[in-house]
Design an enzyme around this catalytic site. Structure first.
Site, short mmCIF file in Angstrom:
data_model
loop_
_atom_site.label_atom_id
_atom_site.label_comp_id
_atom_site.label_asym_id
_atom_site.label_seq_id
_atom_site.Cartn_x
_atom_site.Cartn_y
_atom_site.Cartn_z
CB CYS B 175 -2.24 2.18 -5.69
SG CYS B 175 -1.84 2.43 -3.76
CG HIS B 315 -6.16 5.16 -9.34
ND1 HIS B 315 -6.11 3.80 -9.14
CD2 HIS B 315 -5.60 5.89 -8.62
CE1 HIS B 315 -5.43 3.65 -8.06
NE2 HIS B 315 -5.05 4.92 -7.75
CD GLU B 326 -8.81 8.33 -12.58
OE1 GLU B 326 -9.00 8.35 -11.53
OE2 GLU B 326 -8.99 7.44 -13.29
CE LYS B 347 -8.75 2.71 -6.03
NZ LYS B 347 -8.66 2.71 -7.24
CG PHE B 411 2.56 6.57 -2.96
CD1 PHE B 411 1.59 7.31 -3.62
CD2 PHE B 411 2.55 6.24 -1.81
CE1 PHE B 411 0.71 8.07 -2.55
CE2 PHE B 411 1.71 6.81 -0.74
CZ PHE B 411 0.85 7.99 -1.34
#
Lengths: 393, 425
Positions: B175, B315, B326, B347, B411
């Protein structure tokens, strides 16, 4: 000021293949006299250069082994060998070591997939079947053993290599770009030390299928230069090949003995019609100081057309040079193939001796090579050349 | 040779073209209007049957014209569309791009529809599963599928389309991939290898199996009732990310090259930072040290201090762990000032576009620098008291920003950050 042309030394090799593990075992096996480890039965009609299984526990804990599919195990093991070989398994050093891994991925749960394909013949609602079976039958962590970048992830976990971590995908080209980028980082001063390489597990019907869709696999055990017509194609080989590349100054400060110097890497890609691959490399090879004393390690695949083109290209530029097609011995290892060739070149430079012929079509030589050109024209796309020479050159 | 150099005497890298596709639409204009209006592109999945799936919402892109649905075909189409837009803005013609391609693309796999079709191609015999499919492959060449399922093929085709130079790099850092693609372009220009680089992140891989894989790792939200409300980064009731599709593309150039061409300079990629984590395959080190290192290195690389950053493009995946980690890591770097810096997650509106996320978010960051508007974090109805951030809740904010930090984590211990500046120097 961006520095450039910092010498790039090869200070560690991590090799795992059908010939065994480590530089010494490979050097010995490549002197000939030992039968090839080719399995003709298990995946018939396809010959496979099967892995000589190592004692995994010497590099990877059992707990970590369980989290990986074989391609990751091969790569993580080979990476550990390279770090050991370079005397680089040091927390501080690995914590700032950069890493570039060339990887495919996607090994499947063959049993689950087989059951789904069987079930699909008897249902009209395949989406429902997929949801039902995949939700219930897939091992939750399998995904992590399929993701391309999780080989690098596993190397970080097992060997604590945690500077930067990049994974390149794309068959032979991924291995070429990985070596090229690692060398460029060191030559420009962006990295002091890089762990770079790739891994391929050949012993998988699901992975063979990807290439057999285009009928690229040979059903013959002939050496690569003799695979024509019906026999054309590549035989896959399990390979883990990692190198530690390092700036000369950094290696000297650590007091490690180098194998060789990586003088340069050139690469390109594009159309494969009308000898265009060779034309592209005609220009590229001028960037490398090859001479009549240059020996050649070719990663030719044995595939129709392109292998003859690579051979003709090499003969044209280095007509008197001995050529060894290492696919004959090790099989074709896709992402790991070019790194393996560069590692073999480094090994020969250290021994100050070239390899004996790998097949009758190759000429013997007693001359110590001045340097070694590693050449890979990918089975479908991507071409790369690397020149490896002694550190004194 | 570059003459305009940064604080470390390297060529200055600027953005001269940007393109984007997301579930909100095609192109910067449509995306920006909807993004700054706080609209969601998340919807009920209609690409395949959803009965029995734990998560039935996603930010799929369903408006591309494809010759047969597959992840590689969609990923290519998204990347091409974003790339064409970026090149158009930069004024560089398709077919003659004067530098390499760095493509963040999802790992390629053969898909179920193809397996099923092959399984039906030959008479039933003894062999089952992949042995049987290999028989079918020997019986008939499947050239088009071979093409579709080569890992390098998306980049090959894009390289041919745009005429980029050399061997294109297809990369994956999970990602963080989109950010890594940009980082690699910056590094190539700084090495003096090239004056320009085309950096694209793309992902069109919402399939049944992909959803199930993430579900099995408990990574996805299961708040299916109201798709537009499912992605809620930094909220107390967040419970996972929403899978999504899209692509972002940037044309990067050395400042010298851009000026010599008379190109409009949209932004500066001032710094990149990266640090891998060895803690776990899916989880971050509890002390946050790799994320802290990645953020700190990006600032250092840019020659910036934490006080220079006016906005953070998070993120912000909407998973319980990511958003907390974060925040904690940013607090270490920025201190108490972190509570005053606007930080929002794209997002919340477009979902997690995985491989493409870093590139799409960089495009949106460029637009924020240009337009003086920060897109909101929507669905922020129940703040998480443990994450007391100014998340630009629910409504866009007009604010002139000169420097942005953009975070990407993935990941496999991948952490990469960018610093984007409005002005040179």
């Amino acid at each position: 000021m961006t520095q450039s042309n910092i010498p790039v030394w090869i200070t560690g090799l991590g090799l795992l293949s059908s010939l065994g593990e480590g530089p010494d075992a490979h050097w010995e096996a490549l002197q000939g006299g030992k039968p090839l480890n080719v399995d003709l039965e298990r995946f018939a009609p396809y010959p496979v250069h099967a892995l000589q299984e190592p004692d995994w526990a010497t590099q990877i804990s059992r707990r970590d082994m369980r989290q990986m599919e074989p391609w990751q195990q091969i790569g993580t093991y080979a990476a550990g060998l390279a770090l050991d070989d370079a005397n680089a398994k040091d927390e501080e050093l690995c914590g700032r070591m950069d890493m570039i891994v060339a990887a495919g991925g996607g090994e499947r749960d063959v049993e689950v997939d087989t059951a789904i394909m069987q079930g699909a013949r008897e249902t009209n609602d395949r989406d429902a079947l997929l949801t039902e079976r995949l939700s219930n039958d897939l091992r939750p962590t399998l995904f992590l053993a399929q993701l391309s970048n999780l080989l690098a992830g596993n190397i970080s976990i097992v060997h604590k290599v945690t500077g930067s971590s990049r994974t390149f995908m794309g068959e032979e080209g991924a291995g070429i770009s990985a070596i090229q980028t690692a060398a460029a980082r060191i030559a420009s001063g962006q990295s002091d030390i890089v762990l770079v390489g790739g891994a391929y597990n050949a012993e998988r019907a699901d992975m063979m299928l990807i290439f057999e869709l285009g009928q690229y696999m040979t059903k013959s055990a002939k050496p690569i230069w003799s695979r024509t017509g019906e026999d054309a194609g590549f035989a896959v080989g399990s390979v883990g090949a990692f190198l530690v590349l390092e700036s000369e100054a950094h290696a000297k400060a650590r007091g490690v003995t180098p194998y060789a110097k990586l003088r340069g890497v050139v690469a390109d890609h594009g159309s494969r019609s009308d000898g265009e691959a060779a034309k592209r490399m005609d220009g590229a090879i001028d960037c490398l100081p090859v001479s009549e004393k240059t020996a050649i390690l070719s990663g030719a695949t044995g595939c129709d057309g392109i292998t003859a083109e690579e051979s003709a290209f090499l003969m044209k530029h280095l007509p008197g040079s001995p050529v060894r097609g290492y696919g004959t011995i090790l099989g074709h290892s896709l992402e790991a193939h070019f790194p393996m060739g560069v590692a073999m070149a480094a090994l020969a430079m250290k021994h100050n001796h070239f390899y004996p012929p790998f097949e009758p079509a190759e000429q013997a030589t007693d001359d110590a090579p001045k340097n070694i050109l590693v050449s890979t024209f990918g089975h479908y796309r991507s071409e790369g050349l690397a020149l490896v020479e002694t550190v004194d050159a | 040779m570059s003459t305009k150099r940064d604080h470390l005497d390297r060529p200055i890298v600027v953005v001269t073209g940007a393109g984007v596709v997301s579930s909100l639409g095609k192109g910067k204009d449509e995306n920006w209007v909807r993004l700054t209006a706080g609209e969601s592109g998340i919807h009920r999945i209609n690409r395949f049957g959803i009965d029995g799936l734990r998560t039935t919402v996603a930010g799929t892109v369903d408006f591309m014209d494809l010759d047969g649905q597959s992840a590689p075909a969609l990923s290519y189409a998204l990347a091409e569309t974003a790339g064409v837009e970026a090149l158009q803005q930069s004024g560089i013609e398709n077919g003659t791009f004067p530098g390499p391609l760095f493509l963040a693309s999802p790992p390629v796999e053969m898909e179920w529809s193809h397996r099923f079709e092959m399984d039906g191609e030959i008479e039933l015999g003894e062999a089952q599963g992949y042995t049987r499919l290999l028989e079918a492959a020997r019986a008939k060449k499947h050239e088009d599928w071979f093409d579709l399922f080569q890992f390098g093929r998306t980049a090959d085709k894009l390289s041919e389309k745009f005429g980029t130079r050399g061997l294109p790099v297809s990369l994956s850092t999970a990602c963080a991939s989109g950010t890594t693609a940009i980082q690699m372009g910056v590094e190539a220009i700084r090495r003096g290898e090239t004056d320009a680089a085309l950096c694209i992140g793309t992902d069109g891989s919402v399939t049944i199996e992909a959803l199930i894989r993430f579900s099995l790792l408990s990574a996805l939200t299961t708040q299916n009732d109201n798709p537009e409300k499912a992605a809620k980064p930094f909220s107390k009731d967040r419970d996972g990310f929403v899978m999504a599709e899209g692509a972002g593309a940037l044309v990067l150039e050395s400042l010298d090259n851009a000026e010599a061409r008379g190109a409009e300079i949209l932004a500066v990629i001032a710094g990149c930072g990266e640090k891998a984590d060895h803690f776990h395959r899916t989880r971050s080190s509890p002390d946050g040290s790799p994320v802290i290192a990645a953020v700190s290195r990006a600032l250092e690389d840019a020659g910036s201090s934490p006080t220079d950053i006016g906005y953070i493009n998070a993120h912000g995946t909407s998973t319980p762990e990511n958003d907390r980690m974060e925040y904690n890591s940013l607090k270490e770097v920025f201190g108490d000032r972190i509570h005053q810096i606007p930080i929002s997650s794209n997002k919340s509106m477009i979902g997690h576009t995985l491989t493409a996320a870093g590139a799409i978010e960089a495009v949106f960051s460029v637009l924020t620098l240009q337009k003086g508007v920060i897109p909101p974090t929507i669905n922020y109805d129940t703040p998480d008291p443990d994450i007391p951030l100014d998340v630009v809740p629910n409504e866009a904010r007009e604010l002139q920003v000169t420097s942005i930090l953009s975070n990407s984590f993935g990941f496999g211990g991948q952490n990469a950050c960018l610093v984007l500046n409005k002005e040179i120097g």
